[in-house]
Design an enzyme around this catalytic site. Structure first.
Site, PDB file in Angstrom:
ATOM      1  CB  CYS A   1      -5.707   8.678  16.722  1.00 62.37           C
ATOM      2  SG  CYS A   1      -7.492   8.930  16.910  1.00 62.37           S
TER       3      CYS A   1
ATOM      4  CD  GLN B   1      10.505   8.679  -3.592  1.00 58.88           C
ATOM      5  OE1 GLN B   1       9.546   8.934  -4.306  1.00 58.88           O
ATOM      6  NE2 GLN B   1      11.675   8.339  -4.081  1.00 58.88           N
TER       7      GLN B   1
ATOM      8  N   GLY C   1      16.804   3.216  -7.011  1.00 62.62           N
ATOM      9  CA  GLY C   1      15.520   2.496  -7.033  1.00 62.62           C
ATOM     10  C   GLY C   1      14.287   3.361  -6.959  1.00 62.62           C
ATOM     11  CB  THR C   2      13.168   6.544  -6.632  1.00 66.60           C
ATOM     12  OG1 THR C   2      12.023   7.376  -6.903  1.00 66.60           O
ATOM     13  CG2 THR C   2      14.433   7.371  -6.691  1.00 66.60           C
TER      14      THR C   2
ATOM     15  CD  GLU D   1      13.168  -0.594 -16.716  1.00 64.60           C
ATOM     16  OE1 GLU D   1      12.913   0.070 -17.731  1.00 64.60           O
ATOM     17  OE2 GLU D   1      13.116  -1.840 -16.656  1.00 64.60           O
TER      18      GLU D   1
ATOM     19  CG  HIS E   1       6.292   9.036   0.595  1.00 65.28           C
ATOM     20  ND1 HIS E   1       6.450   8.473  -0.643  1.00 65.28           N
ATOM     21  CD2 HIS E   1       6.395  10.384   0.398  1.00 65.28           C
ATOM     22  CE1 HIS E   1       6.638   9.435  -1.550  1.00 65.28           C
ATOM     23  NE2 HIS E   1       6.622  10.588  -0.942  1.00 65.28           N
TER      24      HIS E   1
ATOM     25  CB  CYS F   1      -6.665  11.798  20.042  1.00 62.95           C
ATOM     26  SG  CYS F   1      -6.032  10.114  20.111  1.00 62.95           S
TER      27      CYS F   1
ATOM     28  CB  ALA G   1      19.479  -1.572  -5.148  1.00 62.62           C
TER      29      ALA G   1
END
Ligand code: OAD
Length: 239
Positions: free
Chosen positions: A123, A97, A182-183, A210, A115, A126, A226
């Site tokens: 752009c 992500q 880590g997410t 966590e 992401h 275009c 990590a």
């Protein structure tokens, strides 16, 4: 706790990592929802939506430029490097992500950016798209076609790049070990990937200081950072 994970990695034919902001935290890049998280100080709806961009493109661009220069000055940490090193032994795909490009800079070759990327701009009108590593003299930057450029990232309310998402689903469904690192798993649809892996019989292993909503359903959940756990895991795996 790391020995059983190393065993699973040794037996695995196809390893997938799902990563989030936590893996880059020890490279000095803030997370979104942690103690010093970006979304605790900033309103996501004013900085990371297409409506916010058209309302105040300069403000949105200034925020992304600040993050971009921080990211470009950062280095991959021991966690990114351990994942890249694992590729020498096993097929490894990373479904990230993160928009920071640190997995690629660590040497990982199969990185699926769910992401988008903060290093790429595109752009708004275009089909121009390019990688830019210097800062823009004037914000918002303008395309040759005279329309505004935007960061090539996915904003809230926008779909994920279709091809990347399809590959991510394929990888999640075909891996035998999924490492979730880590997410917070707070954001959909990326947070469905461990569910797809589990449904297809993969071992799902989490590394996070966590607990997350998925922790109770994982096969093994390690409370560690990590950059500490992954190099240790790699050295046990190599023994
Ligand atoms: P979050 O900020 O939601 O979660 C970061 C996670 O990393 C938390 O669960 C932390 O406990 C954990 N963490 C913190 N430090 C760590 C460390 N050193 N090692 C390992 N884990 C650590 O970030 P994401 O889950 O990546 O999307 O957020 C997902 C998406 O929400 C982002 O891609 C972004 C954000 O809004 C968009 O902008 C579209």
């Amino acid at each position: 706790m790391l020995e059983p994970i190393a065993d699973k990695l040794r037996q695995a034919k196809n390893i997938v990592f799902v990563t989030g902001a936590g893996i880059s935290q020890e490279s000095g890049i803030p997370t979104f929802r942690g103690k010093d998280g970006l979304w605790r100080k900033h309103d996501a709806m004013k900085l990371a939506t297409i409506d916010a961009f058209y309302e105040d493109p300069k403000l949105v661009w200034e925020w992304y430029e600040e993050r971009r220069s921080n990211i470009l000055a950062a280095e991959p940490n021991a966690g990114h490097l351990a994942i890249a090193a694992l590729e020498k032994f096993k097929p490894v795909h990373i479904l990230t992500q993160n928009i920071d490009g640190l997995h690629q800079r660590a040497g990982s070759s199969q990185v699926h950016e769910l992401h988008g990327s903060i290093i790429t701009v595109r752009c708004t009108v275009c089909d121009f798209k390019d990688t830019i590593t210097s800062s823009f003299p004037k914000l918002p930057p303008i395309c040759k076609c005279k329309n505004m450029l935007r960061p090539d990232v996915v904003w809230f309310g926008e779909p994920l790049p279709q091809g990347v998402w399809n590959s991510a689903i394929c990888q999640a469904r075909s891996c035998d070990v999924m490492m979730v690192v880590g997410t917070s798993l707070a954001v959909s649809p990326a947070n469905l990937l461990p569910v797809y892996a589990k449904q297809n019989g993969a071992a799902v292993i989490e590394i996070n200081p966590e607990e997350t909503p998925m922790s109770a359903d994982t096969d093994i959940s390690i409370r560690s950072s990590a950059a500490k756990a992954l190099p240790e895991l790699l050295s046990i795996f190599q023994k």
